[in-house]
Design an enzyme around this catalytic site. Structure first.
Site, PDB file in Angstrom:
ATOM      1  N   LYS A 176       0.846  -1.179   0.000  1.00 31.33           N
ATOM      2  CA  LYS A 176       0.000   0.000   0.000  1.00 31.33           C
ATOM      3  C   LYS A 176       0.884   1.232   0.000  1.00 31.33           C
ATOM      4  O   LYS A 176       1.641   1.471   0.947  1.00 31.33           O
ATOM      5  CB  LYS A 176      -0.895  -0.028   1.236  1.00 31.33           C
ATOM      6  CG  LYS A 176      -1.859   1.119   1.312  1.00 31.33           C
ATOM      7  CD  LYS A 176      -2.931   0.811   2.321  1.00 31.33           C
ATOM      8  CE  LYS A 176      -3.828   1.989   2.540  1.00 31.33           C
ATOM      9  NZ  LYS A 176      -4.815   1.717   3.594  1.00 31.33           N
ATOM     10  N   LYS A 226      -2.146  -1.680  -3.992  1.00 29.90           N
ATOM     11  CA  LYS A 226      -3.003  -0.510  -3.967  1.00 29.90           C
ATOM     12  C   LYS A 226      -2.190   0.762  -3.993  1.00 29.90           C
ATOM     13  O   LYS A 226      -1.234   0.831  -3.214  1.00 29.90           O
ATOM     14  CB  LYS A 226      -3.816  -0.612  -2.673  1.00 29.90           C
ATOM     15  CG  LYS A 226      -4.633   0.547  -2.307  1.00 29.90           C
ATOM     16  CD  LYS A 226      -5.269   0.280  -0.987  1.00 29.90           C
ATOM     17  CE  LYS A 226      -6.010   1.537  -0.608  1.00 29.90           C
ATOM     18  NZ  LYS A 226      -6.511   1.511   0.701  1.00 29.90           N
TER      19      LYS A 226
HETATM   20  C1  PBG Z   1      -7.535   2.569   5.284  1.00 26.92           C
HETATM   21  C2  PBG Z   1      -7.893   2.612   3.834  1.00 26.92           C
HETATM   22  C3  PBG Z   1      -7.723   3.677   2.939  1.00 26.92           C
HETATM   23  C4  PBG Z   1      -8.218   3.256   1.700  1.00 26.92           C
HETATM   24  C5  PBG Z   1      -8.697   1.955   1.865  1.00 26.92           C
HETATM   25  N1  PBG Z   1      -8.452   1.567   3.186  1.00 26.92           N
HETATM   26  C6  PBG Z   1      -7.239   5.045   3.206  1.00 26.92           C
HETATM   27  C7  PBG Z   1      -5.819   5.346   3.450  1.00 26.92           C
HETATM   28  O1  PBG Z   1      -4.942   4.488   3.449  1.00 26.92           O
HETATM   29  O2  PBG Z   1      -5.552   6.517   3.690  1.00 26.92           O
HETATM   30  C8  PBG Z   1      -8.239   4.080   0.448  1.00 26.92           C
HETATM   31  C9  PBG Z   1      -9.140   3.604  -0.634  1.00 26.92           C
HETATM   32  C10 PBG Z   1      -9.402   4.599  -1.708  1.00 26.92           C
HETATM   33  O3  PBG Z   1      -8.749   5.655  -1.824  1.00 26.92           O
HETATM   34  O4  PBG Z   1     -10.309   4.334  -2.502  1.00 26.92           O
HETATM   35  N2  PBG Z   1      -8.643   2.221   6.080  1.00 26.92           N
END
Ligand code: PBG
Length: 329
Positions: free
Chosen positions: A199, A251
């Site tokens: 991520k 992601k």
């Molecule tokens: C954290 C989480 C995030 C997203 C999914 N799970 C936010 C982050 O990491 O700041 C982002 C998903 C998106 O932007 O569509 N709970």
């Protein structure tokens, strides 16, 4: 003139021929729809930076879940948005069985639990008053190990609510192993872990932060990864698989297709990719201006993410894309 003997264009001459030899087609069953549910709403509320996506009431969430299942979508990923009074330093309403996310899991399981895969985001950022994915140490940094204890309890709470899959997204070291053990000890050995293994700490999550009314000041760079790093991504994937991840996710998706492909090469568990809020919002904004063909870009981006190696794709377009794909093939 020397004319070519070998003519790839023969396989493109008609729609029927192109359909016959098409290598990659996303299928509805591979798409997962992320859904937001906000505590206390009576009607769904639009999210301005995510046109077409809403914060659901409990009632409208059930309807959206049905609609997705009817379109053939393969799974749902639930995010809960508590009221401000229900945010605190440790995100305790993420664990409380009466917290909005756990309530929503029970609702959706009761409604469509036999017909689809119900997944829940396992992270504290929606539930903490400071908006970080974990609890803070005295010096203001995110305390990895104290957070792990809370993730373990949150995972068990989500499993008790009926989630089929939990999706730890907080990027704490050791989170998959700790959650796996806690689930097993609580009698939930059949609940799967979809690890947000890779991520990146980028700018593509902006609209999501509006969707969950994030209170975050600053950034997540001490726990999410730097966009330039791919070897580090593979290390994260190796760790998560070793700790028992059933699926691993990359992601965002489109800006990181090389990472999706490298992860696919590396492991044999299913690889998921999350087409995040910023990816969606860019296309919607351009399409609203008449600058892009919305459906064309939607399906092309999903095809590309699949071609790179993702077997499961999380996308805010899941229901609509599933309908389009079913009409098309
Ligand atoms: C954290 C989480 C995030 C997203 C999914 N799970 C936010 C982050 O990491 O700041 C982002 C998903 C998106 O932007 O569509 N709970």
């Amino acid at each position: 003139m020397a004319y070519p003997d070998i003519r790839p264009r023969r396989l493109r001459r008609s729609a029927a021929m192109r359909r016959l030899v098409e290598e990659t087609r996303p299928a509805p069953a591979e798409l997962v729809l992320p859904l937001f549910v906000k505590e206390g709403l009576t009607d769904p509320r639009p999210i301005s930076s995510l046109p077409g996506v809403v914060q659901h009431s409990r009632e409208s969430l059930r309807k959206a879940a049905h609609e997705a299942v009817r379109a053939g979508v393969g799974g749902l990923m639930l995010f809960g948005v508590p009221t401000n009074e229900h945010k605190d330093e440790t995100g305790s309403f993420g664990i409380d069985p009466d917290g909005i996310l756990n309530v929503a899991i029970r609702d959706v399981i009761a409604e469509v639990g036999d017909a689809t895969v119900v997944m829940s985001d396992l992270c504290l950022d929606e539930f903490t008053s400071h908006g970080h994915c974990g609890v803070l140490a005295a010096d203001g940094t995110v305390d990895n190990d104290a957070t792990l204890d809370l993730y373990a309890r949150m995972g068990v709470a989500q499993a008790e609510a009926g989630a089929h899959v939990v999706g730890p997204s907080g990027m704490m070291d050791g989170q998959v192993g700790v959650i796996r053990r806690a689930l097993d000890q609580a009698g939930h050995a059949d609940v799967a872990v979809l690890a947000y293994a890779v991520k990146y700490a980028g700018a593509f999550y902006g609209p999501f932060r509006e969707a969950v009314e994030s209170t975050l000041q600053g950034d997540r760079r001490t726990y999410q990864q730097s966009p330039g790093n791919i070897r580090e991504a593979l290390r994260e994937v190796d760790l998560d698989v070793a700790e028992g991840a059933d699926m691993v996710m990359v992601k965002p998706a489109l800006p990181y297709l090389d990472v999706v492909a490298a992860v696919r090469e590396r492991v044999n568990v299913p690889v998921a990719a999350y087409q995040v809020s910023g990816e969606y919002a860019m296309v919607e904004a351009a399409a609203a201006n008449g600058w892009l063909d919305r459906e064309g870009v939607m399906l092309e981006s999903l095809t590309s993410i699949k071609r790179a190696g993702a077997q499961v794709i999380l996308t805010y377009w899941a229901t609509e894309a599933a309908q389009l794909l079913r009409d098309r093939y």
